[in-house]
Design an enzyme around this catalytic site. Sequence first.
Site, mmCIF file in Angstrom:
data_model
loop_
_atom_site.group_PDB
_atom_site.id
_atom_site.type_symbol
_atom_site.label_atom_id
_atom_site.label_comp_id
_atom_site.label_asym_id
_atom_site.label_seq_id
_atom_site.Cartn_x
_atom_site.Cartn_y
_atom_site.Cartn_z
ATOM 1 N N ARG A 52 -2.823 -5.061 -20.873
ATOM 2 C CA ARG A 52 -3.298 -5.776 -22.058
ATOM 3 C C ARG A 52 -4.036 -4.770 -22.919
ATOM 4 N NH1 ARG A 52 -7.831 -4.043 -21.562
ATOM 5 N NH2 ARG A 52 -8.441 -5.417 -23.246
ATOM 6 N N GLY A 53 -4.422 -5.236 -24.117
ATOM 7 C CA GLY A 53 -5.004 -4.305 -25.090
ATOM 8 C C GLY A 53 -3.874 -3.860 -26.012
ATOM 9 N N ARG A 95 3.691 -11.691 -26.469
ATOM 10 C CA ARG A 95 2.369 -11.957 -27.064
ATOM 11 C C ARG A 95 2.479 -11.768 -28.580
ATOM 12 N NH1 ARG A 95 -2.757 -9.656 -24.057
ATOM 13 N NH2 ARG A 95 -3.588 -11.573 -24.972
ATOM 14 N N GLN A 201 -12.591 -9.913 -19.977
ATOM 15 C CA GLN A 201 -12.284 -8.474 -20.078
ATOM 16 C C GLN A 201 -13.548 -7.623 -20.159
ATOM 17 O OE1 GLN A 201 -10.840 -10.873 -21.884
ATOM 18 N NE2 GLN A 201 -8.724 -10.416 -22.383
ATOM 19 N N ASP A 242 -6.550 -5.968 -32.764
ATOM 20 C CA ASP A 242 -5.160 -6.227 -32.379
ATOM 21 C C ASP A 242 -4.230 -6.187 -33.582
ATOM 22 O OD1 ASP A 242 -6.971 -7.635 -30.267
ATOM 23 O OD2 ASP A 242 -5.045 -7.170 -29.337
ATOM 24 N N ASN A 252 -9.081 -9.704 -33.637
ATOM 25 C CA ASN A 252 -9.465 -9.110 -32.351
ATOM 26 C C ASN A 252 -9.799 -10.240 -31.381
ATOM 27 O OD1 ASN A 252 -9.962 -6.734 -30.734
ATOM 28 N ND2 ASN A 252 -12.130 -7.216 -30.847
ATOM 29 N N LYS A 253 -10.156 -9.866 -30.186
ATOM 30 C CA LYS A 253 -10.437 -10.824 -29.112
ATOM 31 C C LYS A 253 -11.348 -11.952 -29.567
ATOM 32 C CE LYS A 253 -9.047 -11.061 -25.893
ATOM 33 N NZ LYS A 253 -7.914 -12.007 -25.673
HETATM 34 O O1 MRU Z 1 -6.038 -10.267 -24.730
HETATM 35 P P1 MRU Z 1 -6.257 -8.788 -24.641
HETATM 36 O O2 MRU Z 1 -7.068 -8.371 -23.475
HETATM 37 O O3 MRU Z 1 -4.957 -8.027 -24.759
HETATM 38 O O4 MRU Z 1 -7.101 -8.469 -25.943
HETATM 39 C C1 MRU Z 1 -7.499 -7.147 -26.171
HETATM 40 C C2 MRU Z 1 -8.378 -7.004 -27.343
HETATM 41 O O5 MRU Z 1 -8.624 -7.930 -28.081
HETATM 42 C C3 MRU Z 1 -8.855 -5.624 -27.659
HETATM 43 O O6 MRU Z 1 -10.120 -5.674 -28.245
HETATM 44 C C4 MRU Z 1 -7.879 -5.008 -28.663
HETATM 45 O O7 MRU Z 1 -6.581 -5.038 -28.161
HETATM 46 C C5 MRU Z 1 -8.241 -3.648 -29.019
HETATM 47 S S1 MRU Z 1 -7.801 -2.574 -27.730
HETATM 48 C C6 MRU Z 1 -8.019 -1.012 -28.003
#
Ligand code: MRU
Length: 349
Positions: A52-53, A95, A201, A242, A252-253
């Site tokens: 993820r990320g 995703r 996370q 993201d 973002n998250k």
């Molecule tokens: O749902 P995730 O864990 O994939 O979400 C990740 C995030 O929101 C991170 O902050 C984002 O991808 C930046 S990663 C360098």
Amino acid sequence: MKETFFTLRTVMWEEDDTVRMIDQTVLPTRLVYKSYDSWEEVADAISRMVVRGAPAIGVAAAMGVALAAQRSPAGGRRQLLKDLEKAAAGLRKTRPTAVNLFWGIDRVLAKARSVEGDPRAVKEALKEEVLLMAEEDVKANMKMGKIGASLLDDGDVVMTQCNAGALATVGYGTALGVVRAAREMGKCIRVVIPETRPALQGARLTAFELSHDGFDCMLISDTAVGSVMASGRADKVVVGADRITKDGSVFNKIGTYQIAVLARRHGVPFYPVAPRSTFDMTRTYDQVTIEERSPDEVVRIRGRRIAPKGVPVYNPAFDRTPPELVSAIVSDEGIVRSPVDKNLASVIR
Ligand code: MRU
């Protein structure tokens, strides 16, 4: 000085033409690498957040397409390209929010289409391309880190959100890359980590990564963010992204938006950090799909039910921070200063 490069690689293409990734679902209790043999397995790993990320899933998805090439029995180039399109379509469905996923898939497909010759030539070219993408990811992070570190002062306490570190990229990290680079410059930085419900996370991954690398950090519950800001215990906010759309909106998250609002209320600068592959200069914020994940993530914590059966749940995985709350955006192409909606196009080309 302590070596700050995160020695664990999150996503790797192996010599036996498989993809190797850290299984992030079992961190922090176990550090397990798993091998993936087909694009279907990689797609499943992306959906389940084994990887993820945004930057990590971009490279993983690209490697998924390259795996499809390796496994394709096609005798001719046209059939091989069809097999790749099928894999790409499956990977695209995993995703919807992080634009890096689509960027990674499109980049390898474009490479495949550009290669003349028999399937063997295409397979080789894709392998080289994904190896290059993985290297470029680490280089971009290190470059952004240096650029962004200029915004941090010695002694700063930096709040982050989710995990935007080595684990969210091939290596080094975006937001945490800035923290790493600041430390490499000799600055003393402390990181405040909100736990980041529902998938945790922050607690599971950022706390693991920063502790693993000897950073001074402190975990807080998501509900403590306001109190920490109000009591002056965070000097800056540094987060990943993201997708950043052409109007300067930062996706973002989930939880990032409320941190940005609180940061503004308390005069704390808010800095998203993202490589070029996270910018979507073709769309505005209203054209982005926010992923909604299973209610199970909310009603259970690590498998254990914490809410009554049948309660209705809304579980968006990401939110949008509007440009007016953003102090500056750090990218490998430079710093976009406020107002970021006006200045974005002159930095990100
Ligand atoms: O749902 P995730 O864990 O994939 O979400 C990740 C995030 O929101 C991170 O902050 C984002 O991808 C930046 S990663 C360098």
